[in-house]
Scaffold this motif. Structure first.
Motif, PDB file in Angstrom:
ATOM      1  N   ALA A  32      -4.209   3.772  11.279  1.00 54.15           N
ATOM      2  CA  ALA A  32      -3.063   4.663  11.515  1.00 54.15           C
ATOM      3  C   ALA A  32      -1.742   4.020  11.141  1.00 54.15           C
ATOM      4  O   ALA A  32      -0.675   4.565  11.421  1.00 54.15           O
ATOM      5  N   ILE A  33      -1.793   2.851  10.517  1.00 56.91           N
ATOM      6  CA  ILE A  33      -0.574   2.139  10.138  1.00 56.91           C
ATOM      7  C   ILE A  33      -0.555   1.927   8.634  1.00 56.91           C
ATOM      8  O   ILE A  33      -1.540   1.470   8.044  1.00 56.91           O
ATOM      9  N   ASP A  34       0.570   2.270   8.009  1.00 56.58           N
ATOM     10  CA  ASP A  34       0.789   2.021   6.583  1.00 56.58           C
ATOM     11  C   ASP A  34       1.994   1.103   6.425  1.00 56.58           C
ATOM     12  O   ASP A  34       2.899   1.087   7.272  1.00 56.58           O
ATOM     13  N   LEU A  35       2.012   0.371   5.330  1.00 54.15           N
ATOM     14  CA  LEU A  35       3.070  -0.613   5.068  1.00 54.15           C
ATOM     15  C   LEU A  35       3.836  -0.272   3.803  1.00 54.15           C
ATOM     16  O   LEU A  35       3.240  -0.025   2.750  1.00 54.15           O
ATOM     17  N   LEU A  36       5.165  -0.247   3.923  1.00 54.42           N
ATOM     18  CA  LEU A  36       6.056  -0.113   2.772  1.00 54.42           C
ATOM     19  C   LEU A  36       6.731  -1.464   2.600  1.00 54.42           C
ATOM     20  O   LEU A  36       7.484  -1.897   3.472  1.00 54.42           O
ATOM     21  N   LEU A  37       6.474  -2.132   1.487  1.00 56.62           N
ATOM     22  CA  LEU A  37       6.879  -3.528   1.324  1.00 56.62           C
ATOM     23  C   LEU A  37       7.631  -3.746   0.026  1.00 56.62           C
ATOM     24  O   LEU A  37       7.144  -3.396  -1.054  1.00 56.62           O
ATOM     25  N   ALA A  38       8.834  -4.318   0.122  1.00 53.77           N
ATOM     26  CA  ALA A  38       9.532  -4.764  -1.080  1.00 53.77           C
ATOM     27  C   ALA A  38       8.721  -5.901  -1.684  1.00 53.77           C
ATOM     28  O   ALA A  38       8.329  -6.835  -0.989  1.00 53.77           O
ATOM     29  N   LEU A  39       8.445  -5.810  -2.976  1.00 58.44           N
ATOM     30  CA  LEU A  39       7.530  -6.750  -3.624  1.00 58.44           C
ATOM     31  C   LEU A  39       7.954  -8.199  -3.389  1.00 58.44           C
ATOM     32  O   LEU A  39       9.027  -8.618  -3.819  1.00 58.44           O
ATOM     33  N   PRO A  40       7.115  -8.996  -2.725  1.00 55.03           N
ATOM     34  CA  PRO A  40       7.442 -10.404  -2.485  1.00 55.03           C
ATOM     35  C   PRO A  40       6.950 -11.302  -3.615  1.00 55.03           C
ATOM     36  O   PRO A  40       6.331 -10.840  -4.567  1.00 55.03           O
TER      37      PRO A  40
END
Length: 251
Positions: free
Chosen positions: A79-87
């Motif tokens: 139930a959790i999604d991640l939006l991540l600035a590309l590291p």
């Protein structure tokens, strides 16, 4: 490795699999299995079950043949999604493994002002390169469901065009931002449905990016005064969201 995973194509018509790679070595060296023993196995994006050792070659090159019985359905979609600035690539490898082990449905990798352009040319962004890191996370967590990895090289099209289309899928959309005066618990709605959390690059989001996110309905929060590395922040926030969701479900 707490479960041994195989691809659908590796399963023969008579439900056998033959390993001659690190999986065979794990069965021989770590599990120290013998013919007749059973090991926990699963099909990637499929069911889980057991593999009965039919034959085993205990010297290099290691070879193990299993008779597979799949009886358990895969875990439900996280139930959790991640939006991540590309590291940085080396950090991305760690994050992919860690969040997959923790449980994530979709990972959105996006651009940001403080993301180095060269990161987008890294080999890890090819599916054949990042997929093993997802598999490693599944092996740790005893799961078979691969996260969906989506990439957007341009910030504005993602925030202005794509993000509004998916916002309705979430009960809570939250943005990690050290200057926020809100805590995470104040940003999650009561029903704790599906959650999307956004984590920025080293150095953080710039003001323009924060404003764009807030205008799209995300709520900013802080997890304290300490400034964390991206991989640490991702895991810490994921853990807090999971804890809040589990606490709600326990009542």
């Amino acid at each position: 490795m707490n479960i041994i995973l195989f691809e659908k194509e590796e399963l023969t018509p008579d439900n056998h699999v033959i390993f001659n790679d690190h999986r065979a070595k794990h069965i021989v060296k770590i599990l120290q299995s013998e013919v007749g023993d059973s090991v926990r196995v699963g099909e990637v994006n499929g069911a889980m079950g057991t593999g009965n050792v039919l034959t085993i070659h205990r010297k290099y090159p290691f070879i193990v043949e299993l008779a597979v019985t799949l009886s358990d359905s895969p875990a439900s979609q996280p139930a959790i999604d991640l939006l991540l600035a590309l590291p940085r690539p080396i950090m991305l490898k760690r994050i992919l493994t860690q969040v997959t082990a923790l449980g994530v449905g979709t990972i959105y990798l996006i651009n940001a002002n403080r993301v180095e352009k060269s990161f987008w040319d890294a080999g890890i962004l090819k599916e054949e390169e990042y997929r093993p890191h997802l598999i490693h996370g599944l092996e740790q967590a005893v799961d078979t469901r691969l996260p969906d990895v989506r990439m957007c090289r341009h910030f504005r099209p993602f925030v202005e065009d794509y993000l509004p289309k998916i916002c309705g899928n979430y009960s809570s959309l939250v943005l990690a931002h050290p200057n926020s005066d809100k805590s995470l618990s104040h940003c999650l709605v009561e029903d704790y449905g599906k959650v999307l959390y956004a984590v920025g690059p080293e150095g953080g989001w710039v003001d323009f990016e924060v404003e764009k996110f807030l205008n799209r309905g995300l709520q900013s929060f802080s997890i304290g005064r300490r400034i964390l590395k991206v991989d640490t922040a991702v895991v810490a926030i994921h853990g807090r969201i999971s804890q809040l969701m589990e606490s709600k479900m326990s009542f």
